[in-house]
Each structure stands twice: as structure tokens, then as C-alpha cells.
Scaffold this motif. Sequence first.
Motif, PDB file in Angstrom:
ATOM      1  N   HIS A  28       0.856  -1.195   0.000  1.00 55.01           N
ATOM      2  CA  HIS A  28       0.000   0.000   0.000  1.00 55.01           C
ATOM      3  C   HIS A  28       0.887   1.239   0.000  1.00 55.01           C
ATOM      4  CE1 HIS A  28      -2.618   3.127   1.937  1.00 55.01           C
ATOM      5  NE2 HIS A  28      -3.418   2.681   0.996  1.00 55.01           N
ATOM      6  N   LYS A  36      -2.502  -1.251   4.605  1.00 60.77           N
ATOM      7  CA  LYS A  36      -2.853   0.168   4.777  1.00 60.77           C
ATOM      8  C   LYS A  36      -2.427   0.668   6.164  1.00 60.77           C
ATOM      9  CE  LYS A  36      -6.816   3.345   4.620  1.00 60.77           C
ATOM     10  NZ  LYS A  36      -6.221   4.443   3.865  1.00 60.77           N
ATOM     11  N   ASP A  71      -3.748  10.055  -4.084  1.00 62.66           N
ATOM     12  CA  ASP A  71      -2.411   9.823  -3.515  1.00 62.66           C
ATOM     13  C   ASP A  71      -2.258   8.452  -2.880  1.00 62.66           C
ATOM     14  OD1 ASP A  71      -3.545  10.043  -0.921  1.00 62.66           O
ATOM     15  OD2 ASP A  71      -1.742  11.035  -0.175  1.00 62.66           O
ATOM     16  N   GLU A  72      -3.113   7.512  -3.257  1.00 62.12           N
ATOM     17  CA  GLU A  72      -3.121   6.238  -2.542  1.00 62.12           C
ATOM     18  C   GLU A  72      -3.467   5.083  -3.471  1.00 62.12           C
ATOM     19  OE1 GLU A  72      -6.082   6.464   0.543  1.00 62.12           O
ATOM     20  OE2 GLU A  72      -5.902   4.323   0.971  1.00 62.12           O
ATOM     21  N   SER A 107       1.334   1.202   6.120  1.00 61.07           N
ATOM     22  CA  SER A 107       1.865   2.406   5.449  1.00 61.07           C
ATOM     23  C   SER A 107       1.664   3.634   6.325  1.00 61.07           C
ATOM     24  CB  SER A 107       1.214   2.610   4.073  1.00 61.07           C
ATOM     25  OG  SER A 107      -0.084   3.129   4.224  1.00 61.07           O
ATOM     26  N   ASP A 108       0.634   3.581   7.165  1.00 62.75           N
ATOM     27  CA  ASP A 108       0.317   4.720   8.019  1.00 62.75           C
ATOM     28  C   ASP A 108       1.146   4.717   9.309  1.00 62.75           C
ATOM     29  OD1 ASP A 108      -1.348   6.974   8.234  1.00 62.75           O
ATOM     30  OD2 ASP A 108      -2.475   5.977   9.843  1.00 62.75           O
ATOM     31  N   ASP A 149       0.885   5.418   0.223  1.00 63.60           N
ATOM     32  CA  ASP A 149       0.144   6.660   0.498  1.00 63.60           C
ATOM     33  C   ASP A 149       1.168   7.795   0.560  1.00 63.60           C
ATOM     34  OD1 ASP A 149      -2.780   7.481   2.189  1.00 63.60           O
ATOM     35  OD2 ASP A 149      -1.103   8.882   2.009  1.00 63.60           O
TER      36      ASP A 149
END
Length: 411
Positions: A20, A176, A130-131, A179-180, A22
Motif C-alpha cells: 500500500h 494500509k 495519492d493512494e 503504510s500509516d 500513500d
Amino acid sequence: MPAGERLPGAPEREERIVLHVDMDCFYASCERLKDPSLEGEPVVVGMGYEPGETVGAVATASYEAREYGVESAQAIGSALDSLPRKAEHPDDPDAGYYRSVDMDCYQDVGGEVKEILYELGDTVREVSIDEAYLDVTDRTAWDVAEGFGRHVKQRIAREVGVPASVGVAPDMSTAKLASDHDKPDGLVVVRPDDVREFLAPIDVADVHGVGPVRARELREMGIETAGDLADADPYELADEFGERGRDLHRRARGEDDRPVEPRGKPKSLSRESAFDGATDDFERVREQVATLAEAVADRATRKDAFYRTIGVKVVTPPFDVHTRAESLPGPVDDPDLVDEVTQELLGEFADESVRKVGVRVSNLDFSEREQASLTGFADREGATESDRNRDWERDSGEDDTDGQASLGEFE
Ligand code: TTP
Ligand code: MG
């Protein structure tokens, strides 16, 4: 074979490798591309900060501006309270730079990033400007997944010039969260055996599919983290939230088997390429457009796509995106016409310095029927003035832009 479907004896489903991406403070990073002096400075992108304006919101803030408490969706007045404008307070070390939203630029930069992602993933699901998710199962292996993730980040940084955070995990939901996890400039790899451990401390509100209301309800049940959710009784969750409750329980355990599926048929096909710096040599620009026109037409033919609109994009320094398009009376598959129309549309930019050019065909039609005219619509009077300024990106949520190297890779 789509990801998620496996032949007997093939590796287990949890060995899928999902990546993922971002982008970090995306709009602010794009503003830094236009104006490199903003590097390292607090930058706020939004509306309504000019004198006399009071209504508006923050679209995003650079990580330096976030230190002052500025964040997405905040009212602009409250952002200005915590971080005054440098333009009005030049000597204040605690002031920041405000920029207004420039979607043309962000769409363009986002498109460049996506081009790279299509080269690097077997399947790509674009989520927003952007993702995106990539299925990279056949491109890498768990032992070297970290290096692969770094390669993705480096290519974006080197070729586009904006920072990204990347998460790699065996499923979309965990990727996800990964990535965060270490933003900005993050790279977090969660191997199959580590998924439960990685998810355990994560706030239940951050589990995909848990909104603020459900988070409150879960907390009332004593479920604060993804770990609590994973350990909860699935029957109790189903009683409380129905089928959704079971889904959440599965996700908290890393059992998200959604395949990374590309979006449906593209609405347009395009190719673009940048000059090294900007060029004043219009002959070069013409030649480049001719090459792109041929590639786009060829791609449409191979995808059995007929097109009704042919357009060009011309980016002039610093980053002004101009688009021109012409619509035909009916759908065609006619490479010569793409060449002719794009060269015509290009004419008005003869005296401009050009940073980048693109060719696009849109209003696609995939139905297998006779072309309205095989002669290429010699009479193109049907083109309207409004087409000339059609926004290149407006209907490009599913724009199928591919890069030079990837042509033919995702037929
Ligand atoms: P996000 O990826 O949510 O945010 P971001 O890229 O700015 O920051 P992060 O490093 O945390 O990923 O959104 C992408 C872009 O979408 C963002 O740059 C601006 C825009 N956006 C808005 O316009 N309004 C909003 O409320 C949000 C959340 C984003
Ligand atoms: Mg982002």
C-alpha cells in the motif's frame, strides 16, 4: 489468474504480498515541487486565507505545520491562529507558508506516481489521488520485501520528487495500517507470522470499516484495540453489528481476503512524457507528441477501444497545465486522426516553453460494433468550443495512464 484464486498446491493465501502506497502530505509535497524553497518549512494548502476571506478549510499541512496543530479539514481561521502567515509576518519564526489548492498540478503529479506503480505491481487498485494498493506477490518474496518496498519509494522520489510511505503485508487492510504506521517517509513490512502482533495495539478506530460511531460502541463493549477485537467473541459481534461485525473481527485478525482488483474499464487512455527541464524547441515538442499519439492510438486498438475525444496536455513552467481536446461526431479507431488532431491542437503552444506533453483519447467505447465511419470523420465540424477547455482530469478517476516502459504490460 486474479490474486486470491489459487490452484491446489499453490502457496497459501496468506502468502500474498500486498503493498500500500500513500503519499506524505501530498498537496504540500506537490507545492514543494513547484517551489523547492518550501522544503523543511511549515506549509499549509487550503482555501480562504487571503485577506478579506474568512471561510475555508485546510486541505493538508506539511509535517512541520502539523507540529503547530494544523491538520486536514480544520477551519482556516483556526489554522491561522496557530500558524500565522509568513507573508504577513515575515520576521516571525513561527509563521508558515500558505498555498491555495492547485488540483491540475496534484492530478498531474499523482498521475506520474501511478505510472510507476503500474510498472511495479501485477495488479494496481487506485484508491485516491495519492493512494493505491499493489499486488506484488509474483514480483517479490517475503525475504526481500523490504528492499522491494524501498525500491518503490526510491523510484517515486527519484522520478517524481515527492515522498511516499509504504506498507507491505499479506492483506490490504494490514498493508494500509502498515503504510500509516511510520509516516512520513515510512516503510513498514509486516510478514505473515507477525500480523496479529502488529495489529494488536492498534486503536480500534483505525481498523478499516470502523467509523467514529462504531468505535464508540466497540469501546462500550470494552474493545479498545484491534487485539481486543480479534479476541472478542465473533458471535457477540455478529449479534451487535450483523455480518459487518464478523468482517471487522476477521480484519482485526488479518483475515482480509479481498483481492487487489483494478478498477473497471478505463475512461480514457493517455501517455505523457516530460522533457529534461523545459524545452523551447517546438519541433521536439511536435515530434514527442507524434510519438505519444502513435502509442496511445496503438494502445486503444489493442484494447478494442473506440474513442470520441482526442486531446493534448501541455505543461509549461512552473507547472501550468493546459489541456485542449476535440470531440468527434462518433467513436473511431483511427491512428492517423489522432496524429492530425493532436498536432492541430498543439499549434497554439508554438511559442511556449514546454515542460511536459501528453496525449489522451477519451469518451471510450468498448462495444463491438461497426465504426460509424471508417474514413476517419473527414468532416469534424461537430467539435465544440467547450471541448477546448475540457478539464483533462475531470473524468480521469479511471484514466489509464501508462508509462513508457510499461506499455503492453497490463493487457
Ligand atoms: P491524505 O493522504 O489523507 O493526507 P496527506 O497525503 O496530506 O497526508 P498524509 O501524510 O497523512 O498521508 O490525503 C491526500 C490529499 O487529499 C491531501 O494532501 C489533501 C487532500 N485532502 C483534502 O483535501 N481534505 C481532507 O480532509 C483530507 C484528509 C485530504
Ligand atoms: Mg497521503
